[in-house]
Design a protein around this motif. Structure first.
Motif, mmCIF file in Angstrom:
data_model
loop_
_atom_site.group_PDB
_atom_site.id
_atom_site.type_symbol
_atom_site.label_atom_id
_atom_site.label_comp_id
_atom_site.label_asym_id
_atom_site.label_seq_id
_atom_site.Cartn_x
_atom_site.Cartn_y
_atom_site.Cartn_z
ATOM 1 N N SER A 7 0.855 -1.173 0.000
ATOM 2 C CA SER A 7 0.000 0.000 0.000
ATOM 3 C C SER A 7 0.900 1.234 0.000
ATOM 4 O O SER A 7 1.684 1.444 0.936
ATOM 5 N N ARG A 9 1.069 5.579 -0.954
ATOM 6 C CA ARG A 9 0.461 6.837 -1.377
ATOM 7 C C ARG A 9 1.154 7.281 -2.669
ATOM 8 O O ARG A 9 2.206 6.761 -3.039
ATOM 9 N N GLN A 12 4.743 8.300 -2.199
ATOM 10 C CA GLN A 12 5.612 7.150 -1.968
ATOM 11 C C GLN A 12 5.866 6.399 -3.273
ATOM 12 O O GLN A 12 6.987 5.983 -3.550
ATOM 13 N N ASP A 46 -5.331 10.638 -4.384
ATOM 14 C CA ASP A 46 -4.874 11.112 -3.076
ATOM 15 C C ASP A 46 -4.781 10.006 -2.030
ATOM 16 O O ASP A 46 -4.089 10.156 -1.033
ATOM 17 N N ALA A 47 -5.474 8.913 -2.233
ATOM 18 C CA ALA A 47 -5.499 7.826 -1.252
ATOM 19 C C ALA A 47 -4.371 6.841 -1.527
ATOM 20 O O ALA A 47 -3.798 6.797 -2.618
ATOM 21 N N ALA A 48 -4.069 6.044 -0.525
ATOM 22 C CA ALA A 48 -3.090 4.972 -0.712
ATOM 23 C C ALA A 48 -3.669 3.971 -1.702
ATOM 24 O O ALA A 48 -4.883 3.761 -1.763
ATOM 25 N N HIS A 49 -2.792 3.383 -2.472
ATOM 26 C CA HIS A 49 -3.212 2.433 -3.506
ATOM 27 C C HIS A 49 -2.459 1.129 -3.313
ATOM 28 O O HIS A 49 -1.287 1.134 -2.943
#
Length: 90
Positions: A7, A9, A12, A46-49
């Motif tokens: 996971s 962002r 990252q 914008d969210a973690a993937h």
């Protein structure tokens, strides 16, 4: 080979790509392409993937990150370490 799910962002993920780009192209082009395809498929930037990688992919990512300055990667390395530790517990 089983897949691992990381996971990350967007910032990252960008740091991972930046680190991989410092390695020889023929070593990383396939991995960079797969990571980019997964990032482009993410609905919310914008969210973690979740990224699906193999163990050799993860080893290449960690090796590349180790070549960047510590102050730029230590938080990401800590997060990856926690995620991998959690995989061993599952």
């Amino acid at each position: 080979m089983s897949a691992l799910t990381l996971s990350l962002r967007a910032d990252q993920g960008a740091l991972v790509i930046e680190a991989l780009a410092e390695l020889p192209f023929k070593t990383v082009f396939d991995l960079i392409g797969r990571l980019n395809r997964q990032a482009n498929a993410a609905a919310d930037a914008d969210a973690a993937h979740a990224y699906s990688v193999s163990l050799p992919d993860l080893q290449l990512i960690v090796g590349a990150l180790r070549l960047l300055p510590y102050h730029r990667v230590h938080l990401l390395m800590d997060a990856l370490e926690q995620q991998v530790a959690g995989m061993g517990e599952a």
